[in-house]
Design a protein around this motif. Structure first.
Motif, PDB file in Angstrom:
ATOM      1  N   GLU A 189       0.829  -1.198   0.000  1.00  0.00           N
ATOM      2  CA  GLU A 189       0.000   0.000   0.000  1.00  0.00           C
ATOM      3  C   GLU A 189       0.872   1.260   0.000  1.00  0.00           C
ATOM      4  OE1 GLU A 189      -3.575   1.974   2.715  1.00  0.00           O
ATOM      5  OE2 GLU A 189      -2.046   0.721   3.660  1.00  0.00           O
ATOM      6  N   HIS A 215      -0.542   7.074  -3.694  1.00  0.00           N
ATOM      7  CA  HIS A 215      -0.839   6.502  -5.019  1.00  0.00           C
ATOM      8  C   HIS A 215      -1.796   5.317  -4.839  1.00  0.00           C
ATOM      9  CE1 HIS A 215       2.250   9.119  -6.500  1.00  0.00           C
ATOM     10  NE2 HIS A 215       3.244   8.438  -5.953  1.00  0.00           N
ATOM     11  N   LYS A 271      -4.146   3.895  -6.497  1.00  0.00           N
ATOM     12  CA  LYS A 271      -4.462   2.968  -7.587  1.00  0.00           C
ATOM     13  C   LYS A 271      -3.498   1.785  -7.637  1.00  0.00           C
ATOM     14  CE  LYS A 271      -6.519   6.469 -10.641  1.00  0.00           C
ATOM     15  NZ  LYS A 271      -6.378   7.164 -11.950  1.00  0.00           N
ATOM     16  N   THR A 314      -2.789  -0.217  -5.364  1.00  0.00           N
ATOM     17  CA  THR A 314      -3.425  -1.380  -4.734  1.00  0.00           C
ATOM     18  C   THR A 314      -4.877  -1.552  -5.165  1.00  0.00           C
ATOM     19  OG1 THR A 314      -3.691   0.025  -2.776  1.00  0.00           O
ATOM     20  CG2 THR A 314      -1.926  -1.590  -2.739  1.00  0.00           C
ATOM     21  N   GLU A 315      -5.514  -0.465  -5.598  1.00  0.00           N
ATOM     22  CA  GLU A 315      -6.901  -0.590  -6.064  1.00  0.00           C
ATOM     23  C   GLU A 315      -6.988  -1.381  -7.362  1.00  0.00           C
ATOM     24  OE1 GLU A 315      -8.251   3.403  -6.421  1.00  0.00           O
ATOM     25  OE2 GLU A 315      -8.405   3.739  -4.251  1.00  0.00           O
ATOM     26  N   SER A 316      -6.023  -1.189  -8.269  1.00  0.00           N
ATOM     27  CA  SER A 316      -6.113  -1.865  -9.568  1.00  0.00           C
ATOM     28  C   SER A 316      -4.865  -2.640  -9.947  1.00  0.00           C
ATOM     29  CB  SER A 316      -6.437  -0.853 -10.676  1.00  0.00           C
ATOM     30  OG  SER A 316      -5.390   0.092 -10.813  1.00  0.00           O
ATOM     31  N   HIS A 364      -0.039   0.222 -15.585  1.00  0.00           N
ATOM     32  CA  HIS A 364      -1.480   0.000 -15.715  1.00  0.00           C
ATOM     33  C   HIS A 364      -2.251   0.969 -14.816  1.00  0.00           C
ATOM     34  CE1 HIS A 364      -5.423  -1.938 -15.403  1.00  0.00           C
ATOM     35  NE2 HIS A 364      -5.241  -1.963 -14.086  1.00  0.00           N
ATOM     36  N   ALA A 365      -1.789   1.139 -13.575  1.00  0.00           N
ATOM     37  CA  ALA A 365      -2.491   2.017 -12.630  1.00  0.00           C
ATOM     38  C   ALA A 365      -2.285   3.485 -12.963  1.00  0.00           C
ATOM     39  CB  ALA A 365      -2.012   1.722 -11.209  1.00  0.00           C
ATOM     40  N   TYR A 366      -1.096   3.836 -13.430  1.00  0.00           N
ATOM     41  CA  TYR A 366      -0.751   5.237 -13.728  1.00  0.00           C
ATOM     42  C   TYR A 366      -0.066   5.283 -15.093  1.00  0.00           C
ATOM     43  CZ  TYR A 366      -1.899   6.135  -8.861  1.00  0.00           C
ATOM     44  OH  TYR A 366      -2.566   6.244  -7.659  1.00  0.00           O
ATOM     45  N   SER A 386      -2.473   3.535 -21.745  1.00  0.00           N
ATOM     46  CA  SER A 386      -3.775   3.506 -21.062  1.00  0.00           C
ATOM     47  C   SER A 386      -4.496   2.173 -21.248  1.00  0.00           C
ATOM     48  CB  SER A 386      -4.664   4.643 -21.565  1.00  0.00           C
ATOM     49  OG  SER A 386      -4.977   4.463 -22.939  1.00  0.00           O
TER      50      SER A 386
END
Length: 540
Positions: free
Chosen positions: A183, A187, A189, A191-193, A253-255, A267
């Motif tokens: 975590e 940032h 994202k 861990t979210e994605s 992927h996240a950013y 993207s």
């Protein structure tokens, strides 16, 4: 005494034995209270004895396990004495006392590794004196939790197993193309994605098999604090790895702004679901630098380790060659080529970490384009990177894939589950020599130690992890701990004899190791494609 790793010197004092009973307690001198708590928890559970605190004494005359620090010993060294009166463990530091306590546990027998006492069991220790100290200060295992996630409880279990083998560094591979596992609050994202993928290749990347279900997981910052604190109590340093500038597709992927968006549509990049060397690498921009500085700022609050690993391996340069942004950066910095651009990346974080009192360590590809001034090298592509770095005055951790990649197969033949890489038997690992003979005595001082690496592309769960790691990590522990009487003088026949008792310790710990006779039926993976390498690698 069947000790693993073998101690420096063990002297048996007759045939007598000391018996642990209801009167046995622990007398903890200053600085040894942590080991006292560990002994009370582990041996108390296995024996059913209370092992209450006792006043520190000059000797063990009151049926006590006496723990004390003796600064005249080496920092991680210890002396263990067992007499009729009791047990004394002296260490050069708290760590030395703890390693002596691990030896006491072995002397009590395999049942001392259980979590509850067996009925009618008597607990005795032979009258011995053990004088011992480690050969190397870095005795490590790298655990890849990015390819297949190991939940927190599994990491804590691995730390217990490492401590039982007197290993003291967990190299924690937290990020890769296939997942981001820690975590980072600024940032979210990541861990979210970026912490999960939609499916996973089953077997080598050439396999036609897929596991068609999501895979993922991550450690919260509180999880990391718990892991680090647990490791610290076991005198194990946790060295985090955030891989850059390659092996970064999950982060991209996240950013997407982290990638080379002037070359590919970043993207649309998913978290990668297969294996191999990924072409999607970080863009050499100020945006990327600031992003990862933010990542490392949070990591430094979580990990007190002096060393911080930045990866640096397997970074294809094709996107940089095609990228106007990368080419402009090369021209702006007056660099010769893309290899020097990677070196600039690594040097930036070497300087950044050094300013904060930390030391950068990276895989041996960080030699390409010029080594950062303060960098330490993890030599994985054979010995050559370590030799080059040591001769240039840089510290080295020896972990050549041909010797100590524990994800590699343990025997030839079709029965080995998902056969990957070279055959590395128990004896092969036992005969690994971390210090290349090409180094002078002065250069050899830069070899901090050795590390066994466990990559998890085809190691999907705890059962498979146990199979790949044990008993070979037991052999590696002796390589990293025990001094050689002379070069090449390891006695594998004696080690095998001692392993007969050590298998019983692993059984008591519930370790699903590879039996000497080959995999058990449920340990096999019939029909799952691997990638065995042909031929035998050179030893040195």
């Amino acid at each position: 005494m069947d000790l693993i790793p073998a101690p420096g010197r063990l002297t048996r004092s007759g045939e007598g034995r000391h018996t642990f009973g209801d009167r046995t307690g622990i007398a903890a001198g200053e600085g040894t209270q942590g080991t006292a708590r560990w002994l009370r928890a582990t041996l108390g559970a296995a024996t059913g004895l209370a092992l209450p605190p006792k006043a520190d004494a000059a000797d063990a005359a009151d049926d006590a396990v006496v723990l004390r620090i003796d600064a005249s010993l080496e920092p991680e060294g210890y002396r263990l004495r067992v007499t009729d009166a009791g047990v004394t463990i002296e260490g050069g530091s708290a760590a030395g006392v703890f390693w002596g306590a691990q030896t006491l546990r072995q002397l009590l027998g395999p049942d001392a590794y259980r979590r509850a006492p067996l009925p009618g069991r008597a607990w005795t220790v032979p009258h011995v004196t053990v004088d011992d100290a480690p050969r190397f200060r870095w005795r490590g295992m790298m655990l890849d939790v990015a390819r297949h996630f190991t939940p927190k409880a599994g990491v804590l279990r691995q730390l217990d197993l490492m401590a039982a083998h007197k290993l003291n560094v967990l190299h924690f591979h937290l990020t890769d193309d296939q997942g981001w596992r820690v975590e980072i609050k600024r940032h979210p994202k990541l861990t979210e994605s970026a912490s999960w993928r939609s499916r996973t290749k089953f077997g080598h990347r050439a396999s036609e098999l897929w596991e068609d279900k999501p895979h993922g997981g991550f450690y919260t910052q509180d999880d990391i604090r718990e892991i680090v604190a647990y490791a610290d109590a076991l005198h194990i340093a946790v060295v985090p790895e955030i891989d850059l500038p390659g092996h970064s597709q999950a982060a991209i992927h996240a950013y997407p702004e982290l990638g080379n968006s002037d070359v590919v549509d970043t993207s649309s990049l998913p978290v990668w679901d297969t294996w191999g060397v990924n072409p999607n690498v970080l863009a050499p921009t100020d945006t990327t630098l600031r992003f990862y500085e933010g990542v490392f700022e949070e990591l430094l609050d979580l990990f007190p380790s002096t060393f911080i690993h930045v990866g640096g391996d397997e970074c294809p340069k094709d996107q940089w060659r095609q990228s106007p942004t990368a080419q402009a950066r090369i021209k702006e910095l007056g660099l010769a080529d893309e290899d020097e651009l990677q070196s600039w990346f690594i040097r930036h974080f070497d300087t950044w970490l050094g300013a904060r009192g930390r030391r950068l360590v990276g895989w041996d590809e960080i030699l390409e384009g010029g080594l950062a001034p303060g960098a330490t090298v993890s030599s994985w592509r054979g010995y050559e990177g370590g030799i080059t770095a040591a001769r240039a005055g840089h510290d080295v951790v020896m972990c050549p894939e041909q010797q100590v990649y524990l994800n590699y197969r343990q025997a030839p033949g079709d029965e080995e589950p998902v056969p990957i890489g070279y055959v590395r038997t128990l004896e092969n690992v036992y005969r690994f020599e971390p210090v290349p003979p090409q180094l002078s005595e002065q250069e050899a001082r830069h070899v901090l130690g050795a590390q066994a690496n466990v990559w998890t592309e085809v190691t999907e769960d705890e059962q498979r992890l146990d199979y790949q790691v044990y008993p070979r990590l037991s052999a590696f522990s002796e390589v990293a701990w025990s001094e050689l009487p002379e070069p090449g003088a390891r006695d594998f026949a004696d080690f095998e004899r001692r392993m007969a008792a050590h298998y019983r310790r692993l059984d008591a710990l519930g370790v699903g190791y590879r039996p000497p006779g080959g995999p058990l039926p449920w340990q096999r993976r019939p029909g799952v494609l691997g990638r065995p390498f042909e031929g035998e690698p050179p030893n040195v």
